[in-house]
Design an enzyme around this catalytic site. Structure first.
Site, mmCIF file in Angstrom:
data_model
loop_
_atom_site.group_PDB
_atom_site.id
_atom_site.type_symbol
_atom_site.label_atom_id
_atom_site.label_comp_id
_atom_site.label_asym_id
_atom_site.label_seq_id
_atom_site.Cartn_x
_atom_site.Cartn_y
_atom_site.Cartn_z
ATOM 1 N N CYS A 251 0.849 -1.185 0.000
ATOM 2 C CA CYS A 251 0.000 0.000 0.000
ATOM 3 C C CYS A 251 0.887 1.237 0.000
ATOM 4 O O CYS A 251 1.699 1.414 0.908
ATOM 5 C CB CYS A 251 -0.912 0.009 1.222
ATOM 6 S SG CYS A 251 -2.115 1.342 1.143
ATOM 7 N N ASN A 260 -2.684 -3.990 -3.116
ATOM 8 C CA ASN A 260 -3.630 -4.433 -4.138
ATOM 9 C C ASN A 260 -4.289 -5.763 -3.789
ATOM 10 O O ASN A 260 -3.630 -6.700 -3.327
ATOM 11 C CB ASN A 260 -2.885 -4.608 -5.463
ATOM 12 C CG ASN A 260 -2.522 -3.275 -6.101
ATOM 13 O OD1 ASN A 260 -3.357 -2.401 -6.206
ATOM 14 N ND2 ASN A 260 -1.273 -3.134 -6.509
HETATM 15 MG MG MG Z 1 -3.489 -0.275 -6.569
#
Ligand code: MG
Length: 308
Positions: A251, A260
């Site tokens: 992140c 993700n």
């Molecule tokens: Mg992303």
């Protein structure tokens, strides 16, 4: 034994969805390792072999800003851009569009912000100025016959501003459609969204007259909510889901390895629901494990951890 989820369909869900694979771009851009171009090309071709139909290949930003993707032109030359149905490239400005056109790219993505602070920090523009910057990129791309995806970041929260109002997100999204974007990907950039919030934001777009087929969702698993949010979006009619093989890319605005949504975790859920993705789960997991070896760390996805 080859493990797959038991298929138990639920009424009212689509029979087919599109997974938009962001590992080669969003994933690798947010990993520390800088990989050789032949490894990236092999990654993309392995993803094609695993059945991914939309793969974001790279980004044509200035190499100074994203050294991990500084080899974009070499990669575009090494990859068969007709290998998957969609092989878009992120383009920040008109210079990037020139480079994309020269490389034979058929779809681009632009990266906008729903909040003033992130527009300033990421683009050095105000919210209004970002549209002025994107307008000639989108209109020229469309005139050249390219599809244009618009990313809208910070749709569910902003690390500097905190909460983001639904109306503000819908109005920013409508501006991007107004410029000529053909698809809008709503990003939970810091991974804070929860299912009711997803329903509220998607409901805002429905109330504004947009159809779910124009929208994609880009969830992060930073707080463990990505799959719940994805299921909420499926139930509301969204059929395009961004995900990253192996959960590549931490992140960017939180001290967390989990960013993700991992493609294989999403595929496990979708296949369990009887929803076709075109993806061969076993080959995808092999690809994620192979890439994890190349970047020197274990995949963060649950499915890859369980199956390898
Ligand atoms: Mg992303």
């Amino acid at each position: 034994m080859k493990r797959t989820p038991q298929v138990v369909p639920q009424a009212g869900l689509p029979s087919r969805v599109t997974i938009y694979e962001v590992g080669p771009r969003d994933g690798l851009q947010n990993e520390q390792a800088i990989l050789p171009v032949d490894v990236k090309a092999e990654f993309i071709h392995r993803l094609v072999g695993a059945g991914l139909e939309a793969i974001e290949v790279t980004s044509l930003v200035h190499p100074r800003w994203v050294p991990q993707l500084a080899d974009a032109e070499d990669l575009l030359a090494a990859v068969d851009l007709g290998a998957a149905a969609r092989m878009p490239v992120l383009v920040p400005n008109e210079r990037g569009l020139d480079r994309a056109l020269a490389a034979g790219v058929r779809e681009i993505a632009i990266f906008g912000s729903a909040t003033q602070t992130f527009a300033r920090r990421n683009l050095n523009r105000s919210l209004d100025e970002q549209y002025a910057m994107f307008a000639p990129v989108v209109s020229r791309a469309r005139a050249e016959g390219l599809a244009v995806r618009g990313y809208l970041s910070m749709c569910f929260g902003d690390p500097w501003e905190g909460d983001v109002a639904v109306d503000q997100v819908v109005s920013a999204g409508r501006r991007l459609f107004g410029l000529g974007c053909s698809e809008l990907s709503l990003g939970d950039t810091i991974g804070v969204a929860t299912p009711g919030h997803v329903e509220a934001v998607l409901g805002g777009f429905i109330a504004a007259g947009l159809t779910m087929s124009q929208l994609a969702v880009h969830f992060h698993d930073t707080y463990g909510q990505a799959l719940s949010n994805a299921l909420t979006a499926i139930r509301l009619g969204v059929t395009t889901f961004d995900a990253s093989a192996g959960g590549l890319g931490g992140c960017p605005y939180a001290e967390s390895a989990t960013g993700n949504l991992a493609t294989e975790d999403l595929v496990w859920q979708l296949h369990g629901l009887g929803i076709d993705t075109g993806v061969d789960l076993e080959r995808l997991v092999e690809t994620s494990a192979w890439m994890a070896g190349k970047i020197g760390k274990a995949p963060v996805s649950r499915v890859a951890t369980a199956l390898t």
